[in-house]
Structures are given as structure tokens and as C-alpha cells.
Design a protein around this motif. Structure first.
Motif, PDB file in Angstrom:
ATOM      1  N   PRO A 140      -0.511  -7.971 -16.712  1.00  0.00           N
ATOM      2  CA  PRO A 140      -0.860  -9.189 -15.964  1.00  0.00           C
ATOM      3  C   PRO A 140      -1.923  -8.897 -14.906  1.00  0.00           C
ATOM      4  CG  PRO A 140       1.521  -8.899 -16.067  1.00  0.00           C
ATOM      5  CD  PRO A 140       0.905  -7.652 -16.625  1.00  0.00           C
ATOM      6  N   ARG A 141      -2.853  -9.802 -14.778  1.00  0.00           N
ATOM      7  CA  ARG A 141      -3.941  -9.638 -13.810  1.00  0.00           C
ATOM      8  C   ARG A 141      -3.446  -9.933 -12.401  1.00  0.00           C
ATOM      9  NH1 ARG A 141      -9.518  -8.654 -15.575  1.00  0.00           N
ATOM     10  NH2 ARG A 141      -9.269  -8.371 -17.791  1.00  0.00           N
ATOM     11  N   LEU A 142      -3.739  -9.018 -11.500  1.00  0.00           N
ATOM     12  CA  LEU A 142      -3.433  -9.236 -10.092  1.00  0.00           C
ATOM     13  C   LEU A 142      -4.670  -9.790  -9.407  1.00  0.00           C
ATOM     14  CD1 LEU A 142      -1.634  -5.869  -9.185  1.00  0.00           C
ATOM     15  CD2 LEU A 142      -0.570  -8.058  -9.764  1.00  0.00           C
ATOM     16  N   THR A 143      -4.458 -10.575  -8.377  1.00  0.00           N
ATOM     17  CA  THR A 143      -5.588 -11.011  -7.560  1.00  0.00           C
ATOM     18  C   THR A 143      -6.029  -9.834  -6.700  1.00  0.00           C
ATOM     19  OG1 THR A 143      -4.222 -11.719  -5.702  1.00  0.00           O
ATOM     20  CG2 THR A 143      -4.648 -13.360  -7.448  1.00  0.00           C
ATOM     21  N   PHE A 144      -7.200  -9.942  -6.128  1.00  0.00           N
ATOM     22  CA  PHE A 144      -7.690  -8.895  -5.238  1.00  0.00           C
ATOM     23  C   PHE A 144      -6.727  -8.716  -4.069  1.00  0.00           C
ATOM     24  CE2 PHE A 144     -10.824  -7.520  -1.866  1.00  0.00           C
ATOM     25  CZ  PHE A 144     -10.937  -6.224  -2.335  1.00  0.00           C
ATOM     26  N   LYS A 145      -6.248  -9.817  -3.526  1.00  0.00           N
ATOM     27  CA  LYS A 145      -5.305  -9.750  -2.403  1.00  0.00           C
ATOM     28  C   LYS A 145      -4.021  -9.020  -2.816  1.00  0.00           C
ATOM     29  CE  LYS A 145      -5.143 -12.541   0.827  1.00  0.00           C
ATOM     30  NZ  LYS A 145      -5.330 -13.088   2.007  1.00  0.00           N
ATOM     31  N   GLU A 146      -3.520  -9.280  -4.012  1.00  0.00           N
ATOM     32  CA  GLU A 146      -2.310  -8.591  -4.486  1.00  0.00           C
ATOM     33  C   GLU A 146      -2.550  -7.090  -4.639  1.00  0.00           C
ATOM     34  OE1 GLU A 146      -0.094 -12.093  -7.072  1.00  0.00           O
ATOM     35  OE2 GLU A 146      -1.779 -11.008  -7.979  1.00  0.00           O
ATOM     36  N   GLU A 147      -3.731  -6.724  -5.100  1.00  0.00           N
ATOM     37  CA  GLU A 147      -4.058  -5.301  -5.209  1.00  0.00           C
ATOM     38  C   GLU A 147      -4.082  -4.649  -3.827  1.00  0.00           C
ATOM     39  OE1 GLU A 147      -6.815  -5.821  -9.218  1.00  0.00           O
ATOM     40  OE2 GLU A 147      -7.776  -5.595  -7.268  1.00  0.00           O
ATOM     41  N   LEU A 148      -4.701  -5.330  -2.867  1.00  0.00           N
ATOM     42  CA  LEU A 148      -4.744  -4.806  -1.496  1.00  0.00           C
ATOM     43  C   LEU A 148      -3.344  -4.717  -0.896  1.00  0.00           C
ATOM     44  CD1 LEU A 148      -7.860  -6.664  -0.024  1.00  0.00           C
ATOM     45  CD2 LEU A 148      -7.744  -4.317  -0.903  1.00  0.00           C
ATOM     46  N   GLU A 149      -2.521  -5.712  -1.160  1.00  0.00           N
ATOM     47  CA  GLU A 149      -1.139  -5.686  -0.659  1.00  0.00           C
ATOM     48  C   GLU A 149      -0.372  -4.494  -1.231  1.00  0.00           C
ATOM     49  OE1 GLU A 149       0.054  -9.618  -1.832  1.00  0.00           O
ATOM     50  OE2 GLU A 149      -0.419 -10.467   0.146  1.00  0.00           O
ATOM     51  N   SER A 150      -0.644  -4.158  -2.474  1.00  0.00           N
ATOM     52  CA  SER A 150      -0.002  -3.000  -3.096  1.00  0.00           C
ATOM     53  C   SER A 150      -0.404  -1.709  -2.381  1.00  0.00           C
ATOM     54  CB  SER A 150      -0.377  -2.932  -4.579  1.00  0.00           C
ATOM     55  OG  SER A 150       0.083  -1.742  -5.153  1.00  0.00           O
ATOM     56  N   ILE A 151      -1.681  -1.583  -2.075  1.00  0.00           N
ATOM     57  CA  ILE A 151      -2.159  -0.400  -1.342  1.00  0.00           C
ATOM     58  C   ILE A 151      -1.518  -0.362   0.042  1.00  0.00           C
ATOM     59  CG2 ILE A 151      -4.182   0.769  -0.376  1.00  0.00           C
ATOM     60  CD1 ILE A 151      -5.846  -0.661  -2.596  1.00  0.00           C
ATOM     61  N   MET A 152      -1.490  -1.506   0.709  1.00  0.00           N
ATOM     62  CA  MET A 152      -0.911  -1.595   2.049  1.00  0.00           C
ATOM     63  C   MET A 152       0.558  -1.160   2.028  1.00  0.00           C
ATOM     64  SD  MET A 152      -0.832  -4.896   4.610  1.00  0.00           S
ATOM     65  CE  MET A 152       0.498  -5.781   3.850  1.00  0.00           C
ATOM     66  N   LYS A 153       1.300  -1.629   1.041  1.00  0.00           N
ATOM     67  CA  LYS A 153       2.718  -1.272   0.930  1.00  0.00           C
ATOM     68  C   LYS A 153       2.883   0.229   0.709  1.00  0.00           C
ATOM     69  CE  LYS A 153       6.914  -2.310  -1.745  1.00  0.00           C
ATOM     70  NZ  LYS A 153       7.466  -1.022  -1.425  1.00  0.00           N
ATOM     71  N   ARG A 154       2.050   0.803  -0.142  1.00  0.00           N
ATOM     72  CA  ARG A 154       2.145   2.243  -0.412  1.00  0.00           C
ATOM     73  C   ARG A 154       1.826   3.052   0.846  1.00  0.00           C
ATOM     74  NH1 ARG A 154       1.829   3.617  -5.980  1.00  0.00           N
ATOM     75  NH2 ARG A 154       2.411   5.677  -5.246  1.00  0.00           N
ATOM     76  N   PHE A 155       0.828   2.618   1.622  1.00  0.00           N
ATOM     77  CA  PHE A 155       0.532   3.296   2.886  1.00  0.00           C
ATOM     78  C   PHE A 155       1.727   3.194   3.825  1.00  0.00           C
ATOM     79  CE2 PHE A 155      -4.356   2.833   2.631  1.00  0.00           C
ATOM     80  CZ  PHE A 155      -4.474   4.118   2.141  1.00  0.00           C
ATOM     81  N   HIS A 156       2.284   2.004   3.919  1.00  0.00           N
ATOM     82  CA  HIS A 156       3.424   1.789   4.809  1.00  0.00           C
ATOM     83  C   HIS A 156       4.607   2.651   4.380  1.00  0.00           C
ATOM     84  CE1 HIS A 156       7.063  -0.213   6.337  1.00  0.00           C
ATOM     85  NE2 HIS A 156       6.326  -0.405   7.409  1.00  0.00           N
ATOM     86  N   ASP A 157       4.903   2.648   3.080  1.00  0.00           N
ATOM     87  CA  ASP A 157       6.029   3.432   2.570  1.00  0.00           C
ATOM     88  C   ASP A 157       5.824   4.930   2.791  1.00  0.00           C
ATOM     89  OD1 ASP A 157       7.140   1.040   1.766  1.00  0.00           O
ATOM     90  OD2 ASP A 157       6.735   1.337  -0.379  1.00  0.00           O
ATOM     91  N   SER A 158       4.589   5.401   2.611  1.00  0.00           N
ATOM     92  CA  SER A 158       4.334   6.841   2.759  1.00  0.00           C
ATOM     93  C   SER A 158       4.405   7.281   4.219  1.00  0.00           C
ATOM     94  CB  SER A 158       2.977   7.217   2.165  1.00  0.00           C
ATOM     95  OG  SER A 158       1.929   6.687   2.945  1.00  0.00           O
ATOM     96  N   SER A 159       4.053   6.399   5.139  1.00  0.00           N
ATOM     97  CA  SER A 159       4.093   6.784   6.555  1.00  0.00           C
ATOM     98  C   SER A 159       5.487   6.606   7.149  1.00  0.00           C
ATOM     99  CB  SER A 159       3.071   5.983   7.360  1.00  0.00           C
ATOM    100  OG  SER A 159       3.407   4.613   7.364  1.00  0.00           O
ATOM    101  N   ALA A 160       6.365   5.873   6.458  1.00  0.00           N
ATOM    102  CA  ALA A 160       7.726   5.653   6.957  1.00  0.00           C
ATOM    103  C   ALA A 160       8.647   6.824   6.631  1.00  0.00           C
ATOM    104  CB  ALA A 160       8.291   4.360   6.363  1.00  0.00           C
ATOM    105  N   GLN A 161       8.200   7.714   5.771  1.00  0.00           N
ATOM    106  CA  GLN A 161       9.056   8.837   5.353  1.00  0.00           C
ATOM    107  C   GLN A 161       9.070   9.944   6.369  1.00  0.00           C
ATOM    108  OE1 GLN A 161       7.713   9.983   1.477  1.00  0.00           O
ATOM    109  NE2 GLN A 161       8.327   8.059   0.561  1.00  0.00           N
TER     110      GLN A 161
END
Length: 161
Positions: A140-161
Motif C-alpha cells: 500500500p502506498r503511504l503518503t509523504f507525511k505517513e513516511e515522515l511519521e514512520s521515521i519520526m516514530k523510529r527516532f523516538h523509539d530509538s532514543s527512548a531505549q
């Protein structure tokens, strides 16, 4: 060896075997060997951890982009489908840097944008999307905003560890 010289070597094989040259746009997205010289990755990192991004020139310069998950799927599909051997441009979108920054600012409303040499017009690097290679994307195609949100979540998750 330059990319061009590498392509020349691969082109010599085309008569002997099916070969593909896939020219990727500016690849962005989260990964273990993430490149921070890529503008979207750098902007997302700086917005996430520094609260500001730096825009060089007037921001109107356009770049060609493709999300990491899309290029990964394209390369995987090349192993499984019939596609005429040749040279393909793997580009999903062409956007001005200022538009990229604006989308990121929607995710980080308090983000500061610093302009460096704002009076200068920077060079553009535009590659047109190739529908033949993009048709290999089945997910399924993600919007640009959804792709950015995915990156943002991964950054957040990696810094929370």
C-alpha cells in the motif's frame, strides 16, 4: 570507480545476461546504515534531536526522492518479475526542499528553520519517475507525511531505549 563507470561495466553484460541499472533518487527513511547526508534524513534527525533544521539557499531547489521501503521492494521484485532489462530511474516524488521542510514542520511545530545563504539559488537535481519500475511496488502506498511519521516514530523509539 564512479557510478557512471560502474554503469558502463554493467552495460557490457547486457548482451550476455539480463541486467538492470537502477538509478535511485535521494533515498530517505530509517535504517541501521541511515545516511545523514540525505536531506530528508538530516532534516528529520535535526528536527527530532535539535529542534531546528538548516536550509541552504532559498529552499526552492527541487530534488528527486524515494522512500527506503519502496526502493527495497523494487529491488526485491526485480528478482521475481519479468521486466525488460535496461536502465530505470527509481524516483517516487520530486519536491522543493522548502516543501519538505514545511511537511516536517507540521510534525514538529516548534521546529526552527535556519536559512543559510538564503539569497542564493541552489542547483536542482531532478529525475523524472519511471512508471515501469514504480509498478513493481505492490505494498500500500503511504503518503509523504505517513513516511515522515514512520521515521519520526523510529527516532523516538530509538532514543527512548
Amino acid at each position: 570507480i564512479s557510478k557512471y563507470r560502474g554503469e558502463q561495466h554493467v552495460l557490457r553484460l547486457m548482451d550476455k545476461m539480463p541486467t538492470y541499472i537502477v538509478r535511485c533518487g535521494n533515498v530517505y527513511g530509517y535504517g541501521i546504515s541511515m545516511r545523514f547526508d540525505a536531506v530528508i534524513n538530516r532534516f528529520m534527525f535535526d528536527a527530532s534531536f535539535n529542534g531546528r533544521i538548516s536550509i541552504y539557499g532559498d529552499g526552492m531547489q527541487r530534488r528527486s526522492f524515494i522512500y527506503i521501503d519502496k526502493i527495497t521492494e523494487i529491488l526485491q521484485q526485480l528478482l521475481n518479475v519479468e521486466l525488460k532489462p535496461g536502465i530505470y530511474n527509481a524516483v517516487d516524488r520530486v519536491m522543493p526542499i522548502l516543501e519538505v521542510a514545511s511537511e516536517i514542520q507540521d510534525l514538529y511545530p516548534d521546529m526552527e528553520m535556519l536559512y543559510i545563504n538564503q539569497h542564493m539559488k541552489m542547483r536542482e537535481l531532478i529525475v523524472q519517475p519511471d512508471d515501469k519500475i514504480l509498478s513493481l511496488i505492490q505494498s500500500p502506498r503511504l503518503t509523504f507525511k505517513e513516511e515522515l511519521e514512520s521515521i519520526m516514530k523510529r527516532f523516538h523509539d530509538s532514543s527512548a531505549q
